[in-house]
Design a protein around this motif. Structure first.
Motif, mmCIF file in Angstrom:
data_model
loop_
_atom_site.group_PDB
_atom_site.id
_atom_site.type_symbol
_atom_site.label_atom_id
_atom_site.label_comp_id
_atom_site.label_asym_id
_atom_site.label_seq_id
_atom_site.Cartn_x
_atom_site.Cartn_y
_atom_site.Cartn_z
ATOM 1 N N CYS A 82 0.828 -1.208 0.000
ATOM 2 C CA CYS A 82 0.000 0.000 0.000
ATOM 3 C C CYS A 82 0.862 1.258 0.000
ATOM 4 O O CYS A 82 2.026 1.236 0.398
ATOM 5 C CB CYS A 82 -0.960 -0.004 1.182
ATOM 6 S SG CYS A 82 -0.163 0.164 2.789
ATOM 7 N N ASN A 83 0.232 2.350 -0.390
ATOM 8 C CA ASN A 83 0.959 3.605 -0.596
ATOM 9 C C ASN A 83 0.327 4.752 0.169
ATOM 10 O O ASN A 83 0.431 5.899 -0.234
ATOM 11 C CB ASN A 83 0.990 3.925 -2.097
ATOM 12 C CG ASN A 83 1.995 5.009 -2.455
ATOM 13 O OD1 ASN A 83 3.023 5.142 -1.812
ATOM 14 N ND2 ASN A 83 1.683 5.795 -3.480
ATOM 15 N N HIS A 84 -0.381 4.439 1.262
ATOM 16 C CA HIS A 84 -1.044 5.513 1.990
ATOM 17 C C HIS A 84 -0.985 5.243 3.488
ATOM 18 O O HIS A 84 -0.660 4.142 3.928
ATOM 19 C CB HIS A 84 -2.502 5.646 1.549
ATOM 20 C CG HIS A 84 -3.427 4.666 2.201
ATOM 21 N ND1 HIS A 84 -3.218 3.298 2.146
ATOM 22 C CD2 HIS A 84 -4.577 4.845 2.922
ATOM 23 C CE1 HIS A 84 -4.200 2.679 2.795
ATOM 24 N NE2 HIS A 84 -5.021 3.583 3.285
ATOM 25 N N THR A 85 -1.297 6.273 4.251
ATOM 26 C CA THR A 85 -1.343 6.158 5.701
ATOM 27 C C THR A 85 -2.791 6.094 6.150
ATOM 28 O O THR A 85 -3.578 7.002 5.892
ATOM 29 C CB THR A 85 -0.659 7.362 6.381
ATOM 30 O OG1 THR A 85 0.709 7.405 5.970
ATOM 31 C CG2 THR A 85 -0.748 7.244 7.894
ATOM 32 N N GLY A 86 -3.153 4.977 6.773
ATOM 33 C CA GLY A 86 -4.486 4.824 7.353
ATOM 34 C C GLY A 86 -4.301 4.619 8.840
ATOM 35 O O GLY A 86 -3.717 5.446 9.529
ATOM 36 N N PRO A 90 2.372 3.475 5.344
ATOM 37 C CA PRO A 90 2.490 2.840 4.027
ATOM 38 C C PRO A 90 3.484 1.676 4.052
ATOM 39 O O PRO A 90 4.614 1.831 4.514
ATOM 40 C CB PRO A 90 2.991 3.967 3.124
ATOM 41 C CG PRO A 90 2.760 5.234 3.893
ATOM 42 C CD PRO A 90 2.840 4.859 5.338
ATOM 43 N N ALA A 113 -6.698 5.618 -2.794
ATOM 44 C CA ALA A 113 -5.631 6.240 -2.009
ATOM 45 C C ALA A 113 -4.432 5.330 -1.827
ATOM 46 O O ALA A 113 -3.299 5.800 -1.705
ATOM 47 C CB ALA A 113 -6.178 6.637 -0.636
ATOM 48 N N SER A 114 -4.660 4.028 -1.819
ATOM 49 C CA SER A 114 -3.586 3.097 -1.451
ATOM 50 C C SER A 114 -2.816 2.534 -2.632
ATOM 51 O O SER A 114 -1.767 1.927 -2.455
ATOM 52 C CB SER A 114 -4.186 1.939 -0.649
ATOM 53 O OG SER A 114 -5.193 1.271 -1.414
ATOM 54 N N ARG A 120 6.012 3.797 -6.109
ATOM 55 C CA ARG A 120 6.837 4.421 -5.063
ATOM 56 C C ARG A 120 8.099 3.604 -4.810
ATOM 57 O O ARG A 120 9.186 4.160 -4.601
ATOM 58 C CB ARG A 120 6.013 4.545 -3.788
ATOM 59 C CG ARG A 120 6.643 5.401 -2.707
ATOM 60 C CD ARG A 120 5.626 5.694 -1.628
ATOM 61 N NE ARG A 120 6.111 6.666 -0.665
ATOM 62 C CZ ARG A 120 5.326 7.243 0.250
ATOM 63 N NH1 ARG A 120 4.034 6.966 0.297
ATOM 64 N NH2 ARG A 120 5.824 8.112 1.095
#
Length: 340
Positions: A82-86, A90, A113-114, A120
């Motif tokens: 994943c490429n996001h902050t939840g 990430p 979002a992810s 990346r």
């Protein structure tokens, strides 16, 4: 275009990662497994996702290594990092910081979002390859469906006589099909996150809606969901179900989205002609599972009610995906146009 080279060790690690993924729960997040390989192909660490708010599979695997131990390693993951902050950071960043040299992943992350964790990783100089195998998407097929449709994947099931009746004229219906077909139904129940009936079925049949599989006392049980307005008696068998009972109203699409928001990825609709017809009429039935018994009943108790088909031009065409004999009965599975 040059084809990516996948080593035998990486393929074996992906198969192992899929096994690990299944150890995690189904829910809002997908089931994901990860294996960290040393440059010589040996396994350094394994991990899997254990549910919302817990470390993702890659981070779980990395956490089992000493600092710096993953430098130059290969991370094999069933889903694109994943490429996001939840609730957690990430995974792409965690892999970069760990110093891995290569990442091999299965399914592409569809999240708005992810997604694009692979991009990346590449930007950080990491070699990234997708192992595009059907098993990867099959592992999280229901979760992927929820991401696309915003609701659970819906299977509508019924049993009927050859002349299309679900019950005799007096309403009795046990049993139209034989033991083999009924055993198959219990397997289907266990394979779904939730099972649905209408209040009419609860009041008329008092079903248990449990998955009873011979030799499987630990078989996963579906969450029972009852659609309708009428009260469910305190003495109903569903009150003793091992999973908490849920009730739902008549606005099917809204209720399905609420189920998805609670992590329910698949729904098995089993309860009667009224509810089955409502799902089909609303275009919310993705798969139909029909058990045909070699018997004739006649009378008014048809397996389905009106579907909004007034002329032959409005008929709802299906694609048959499976035909199988179960004892003396015939199983017919079909998909609707939305899933073709």
């Amino acid at each position: 275009m040059q084809m990516a080279v996948i080593s035998a060790a990486e393929r074996s690690a992906m198969a192992r990662a899929r096994e690990l993924a299944l150890e995690g729960p189904r829910g809002i997040n997908p089931q994901v497994g990860a294996v960290i390989l040393a440059p010589d192909g040996s396994t350094l660490a394994e991990g899997h996702h254990r549910g919302a708010g817990t470390p993702h599979a890659e981070v779980d695997a990395l956490s089992r290594l000493a600092p710096g131990a993953a430098a130059g390693a290969t991370a094999v993951v069933t889903l694109e990092p994943c490429n996001h902050t939840g609730r957690t950071g990430p995974c792409a960043v965690a892999l970069i910081e760990a110093g891995v040299a290569r990442v091999v992943y299965g399914s592409a992350d569809p999240g708005e979002a992810s997604r694009n964790g692979s991009g990346r990783l590449r930007a950080a100089g990491i070699d990234v390859t997708r192992l595009d195998e059907p098993e990867a998407d099959a592992l999280i097929a229901d979760w992927l469906f929820v991401q696309r449709a915003g609701r659970p994947f819906v299977t509508v099931k019924w049993a009927q006589s050859l002349d299309g009746r679900a019950a005799a004229a007096d309403g009795t219906s046990r049993w139209i099909t034989g033991p083999e077909a009924r055993a198959h139904v219990h397997g289907e129940r266990s394979a779904h996150d939730a099972i649905a009936v209408g209040t009419g079925t609860v009041l008329a049949d008092d079903p248990q809606l449990t998955a009873r599989i011979e030799g499987r006392a630990d078989a996963p049980q579906p969450i029972p969901v009852v659609f309708g307005d009428r009260a469910i008696p305190e003495t109903a068998a569903l009150r003793r179900h091992p999973r908490p009972l849920r009730t739902a109203g008549h606005e099917l699409d809204r209720e399905l989205r609420a189920l998805a928001a609670d992590g329910i990825q698949s729904l098995y609709v089993e309860g009667g002609p009224t509810l089955a017809s409502a799902f089909i009429r609303a275009g919310l039935a993705d798969r139909l599972t029909v058990y045909l018994a070699p018997t004739l009943l006649g009378g008014p108790r048809t397996a389905l009610d009106a579907l909004g088909v007034e002329t032959i031009d409005e008929q709802r065409r299906l694609t048959v995906t499976r035909l199988e004999q179960l004892g003396s009965d015939l199983l017919v599975e079909a998909t609707t146009e939305s899933e073709q």
